[in-house]
Design a protein around this motif. Structure first.
Motif, PDB file in Angstrom:
ATOM      1  N   ASP A 264       0.819  -1.383   0.045  1.00  0.00           N
ATOM      2  CA  ASP A 264       0.027  -0.176  -0.084  1.00  0.00           C
ATOM      3  C   ASP A 264       0.906   1.218   0.022  1.00  0.00           C
ATOM      4  O   ASP A 264       0.567   2.148  -0.502  1.00  0.00           O
ATOM      5  N   ILE A 265       2.061   1.298   0.660  1.00  0.00           N
ATOM      6  CA  ILE A 265       2.879   2.343   0.698  1.00  0.00           C
ATOM      7  C   ILE A 265       3.647   2.623  -0.779  1.00  0.00           C
ATOM      8  O   ILE A 265       3.665   3.678  -1.256  1.00  0.00           O
ATOM      9  N   VAL A 266       3.980   1.406  -1.314  1.00  0.00           N
ATOM     10  CA  VAL A 266       4.619   1.510  -2.721  1.00  0.00           C
ATOM     11  C   VAL A 266       3.454   2.256  -3.776  1.00  0.00           C
ATOM     12  O   VAL A 266       3.679   3.163  -4.339  1.00  0.00           O
ATOM     13  N   ALA A 267       2.232   1.571  -3.683  1.00  0.00           N
ATOM     14  CA  ALA A 267       1.285   2.432  -4.407  1.00  0.00           C
ATOM     15  C   ALA A 267       1.075   3.784  -4.221  1.00  0.00           C
ATOM     16  O   ALA A 267       0.780   4.356  -4.859  1.00  0.00           O
ATOM     17  N   LYS A 268       0.906   4.183  -2.551  1.00  0.00           N
ATOM     18  CA  LYS A 268       0.930   5.634  -2.682  1.00  0.00           C
ATOM     19  C   LYS A 268       1.835   6.505  -2.954  1.00  0.00           C
ATOM     20  O   LYS A 268       1.817   7.583  -3.542  1.00  0.00           O
ATOM     21  N   LEU A 269       3.229   5.960  -3.003  1.00  0.00           N
ATOM     22  CA  LEU A 269       4.132   6.650  -3.387  1.00  0.00           C
ATOM     23  C   LEU A 269       4.258   6.823  -4.801  1.00  0.00           C
ATOM     24  O   LEU A 269       4.598   7.807  -5.421  1.00  0.00           O
ATOM     25  N   ARG A 270       4.016   5.555  -5.542  1.00  0.00           N
ATOM     26  CA  ARG A 270       3.794   5.715  -6.921  1.00  0.00           C
ATOM     27  C   ARG A 270       2.751   6.628  -7.198  1.00  0.00           C
ATOM     28  O   ARG A 270       3.014   7.264  -8.531  1.00  0.00           O
ATOM     29  N   ASP A 271       1.761   6.884  -6.775  1.00  0.00           N
ATOM     30  CA  ASP A 271       0.531   7.771  -7.035  1.00  0.00           C
ATOM     31  C   ASP A 271       0.880   9.273  -7.032  1.00  0.00           C
ATOM     32  O   ASP A 271       0.573  10.206  -7.646  1.00  0.00           O
ATOM     33  N   LYS A 272       1.892   9.355  -6.027  1.00  0.00           N
ATOM     34  CA  LYS A 272       2.412  10.836  -5.877  1.00  0.00           C
ATOM     35  C   LYS A 272       3.458  11.423  -6.096  1.00  0.00           C
ATOM     36  O   LYS A 272       3.808  12.512  -6.113  1.00  0.00           O
ATOM     37  N   SER A 273       4.421  10.572  -6.989  1.00  0.00           N
ATOM     38  CA  SER A 273       5.818  10.988  -7.044  1.00  0.00           C
ATOM     39  C   SER A 273       5.904  10.548  -8.711  1.00  0.00           C
ATOM     40  O   SER A 273       5.376   9.405  -9.248  1.00  0.00           O
ATOM     41  N   ARG A 312       5.647  -5.145  -8.997  1.00  0.00           N
ATOM     42  CA  ARG A 312       5.347  -4.467  -9.795  1.00  0.00           C
ATOM     43  C   ARG A 312       3.948  -3.812 -10.044  1.00  0.00           C
ATOM     44  O   ARG A 312       3.896  -2.561 -10.481  1.00  0.00           O
ATOM     45  N   ARG A 313       3.266  -4.540  -9.934  1.00  0.00           N
ATOM     46  CA  ARG A 313       1.700  -4.222 -10.004  1.00  0.00           C
ATOM     47  C   ARG A 313       1.355  -2.982  -9.142  1.00  0.00           C
ATOM     48  O   ARG A 313       0.671  -2.039  -9.550  1.00  0.00           O
ATOM     49  N   ALA A 314       1.975  -2.886  -7.830  1.00  0.00           N
ATOM     50  CA  ALA A 314       1.772  -2.076  -6.890  1.00  0.00           C
ATOM     51  C   ALA A 314       2.387  -0.731  -7.166  1.00  0.00           C
ATOM     52  O   ALA A 314       2.050   0.247  -6.902  1.00  0.00           O
ATOM     53  N   GLY A 315       3.264  -0.726  -8.194  1.00  0.00           N
ATOM     54  CA  GLY A 315       3.848   0.587  -8.710  1.00  0.00           C
ATOM     55  C   GLY A 315       5.315   0.702  -8.602  1.00  0.00           C
ATOM     56  O   GLY A 315       6.005   1.448  -9.099  1.00  0.00           O
TER      57      GLY A 315
END
Length: 334
Positions: A264-273, A312-315
């Motif tokens: 979930d943290i990987v996905a959050k960073l992917r969405d924001k950065s 990879r799927r998580a970002g």
């Protein structure tokens, strides 16, 4: 027959159809291979991490060459430092004749195209087992630690490191390391920052491999955990604060550690950065898969490849994993 307009299974019907619409891919160049090194004249298996070992310098080059041949393009080095070289300030970390600088120079001579990543933190070099300097009162000191980390990063850059990996979680260290590297002409050396490194129970086998756990030191009170500087596993929004800071301070790549329990943290960073995101498939995650596979409870190959695909799927653009050579071989075989 059901009167259905939409039947998602239509695109799952054959291998060719599934391949056409597959949204995530995994390849060897997505993987970063962590390697433990020591001063001994032979390799030494790590009991809590089956398949991993501490590499002697004479054998390290062959393993890095094998990784290159499998398609892996980056390795990260972690030192097992002799107790006699450890100190309260971890000064051995910036010894340009020390284990890691010598390993970097040797690998760059033998495999000049392999990307060499390093670890910047004091715990392998500290007699206290912490990532920073511990005060006489048991407080991990931030600013004093950052001064030492800059010297460590500079020694690694001089040896030929391509990526510097601050894993210490001290405040402000990315900016000061970036400025130090630039001021000394190392503008091309990148920083892959451990942006969201959690104070996790999943690190146990890694600390066994490096003998780097917090430890008592005379009468000085030593914190038994790293909660005062690594992140609370209960927090997610805090990772966004760290990511904003690292981005502003000049990081080239952001990392989440651990990985599997923190997708979930990987996905959050992917969405924001917009920066590349790395995830660390840590030692405890690796050890659980290996132990279950050894007992016949799971089939190792599909579980490993599924796990890495999920990063990879998580970002995650990059995955640090001890499974790297096996996964690269399996991907090649198809």
């Amino acid at each position: 027959m059901l009167d259905l307009l939409h039947r998602p299974r239509r695109l799952r019907r054959t291998p060719a159809l599934r391949a056409m619409v597959r949204q995530t891919s995994l390849q060897a160049t997505d993987l970063i291979y962590p390697l433990f090194v020591h001063e001994e004249d032979r390799n030494e298996p790590i009991g809590s991490m089956p398949g991993c070992q501490r590499w002697c310098l004479d054998a390290l080059g062959d393993e890095v060459g094998r990784a290159w041949d499998l398609g892996i393009r980056c390795v990260v080095l972690f030192p097992k430092v002799a107790d006699g070289l450890k100190s309260e300030d971890g000064a051995e970390c910036f010894n340009e004749g020390g284990l890691i600088p010598r390993a970097i120079r040797r690998l760059k001579a033998e495999h000049p195209h392999m990307v060499i990543m390093t670890d910047v933190a004091l715990d392998p070099y500290s007699s206290d087992g912490h990532d920073g300097i511990v005060s006489p009162h048991g407080v991990v000191l931030n600013d004093e630690t950052v001064e030492i980390l800059c010297q460590q990063a500079l020694a690694q850059a001089r040896a030929g490191a391509d990526l510097i990996g601050p894993s210490d979680m001290m405040d402000g260290r990315v900016e000061v390391i970036r400025t130090t590297l630039d001021d000394h002409g190392f503008t091309d050396v990148g920083i892959i920052s451990y942006t969201a490194k959690y104070s996790s129970a999943y690190y146990g086998p890694f600390r066994d491999a490096l003998d780097s756990a917090p430890r008592a030191s005379g009468d000085k009170p030593i914190p038994t955990n790293k909660d005062s500087y690594q992140m609370d596993p209960a927090n997610s929004r805090e990772a966004l604060i760290e990511a904003d800071l690292d981005n502003g301070e000049g990081a080239d790549i952001l990392m989440v550690k651990p990985g599997l329990a923190y997708l979930d943290i990987v996905a959050k960073l992917r969405d924001k950065s917009t920066l590349p995101i790395a995830a660390y498939n840590v030692s405890g995650e690796y050890a659980m898969v290996k132990a279950a596979a050894e007992r016949g409870w799971i089939e190792e190959r599909p579980v490993v490849l599924e796990t890495l695909l999920c990063f990879r799927r998580a970002g995650a653009d990059l995955i640090l994993t001890y499974h790297a050579p096996d996964a690269a071989l399996w991907l090649r075989k198809g």
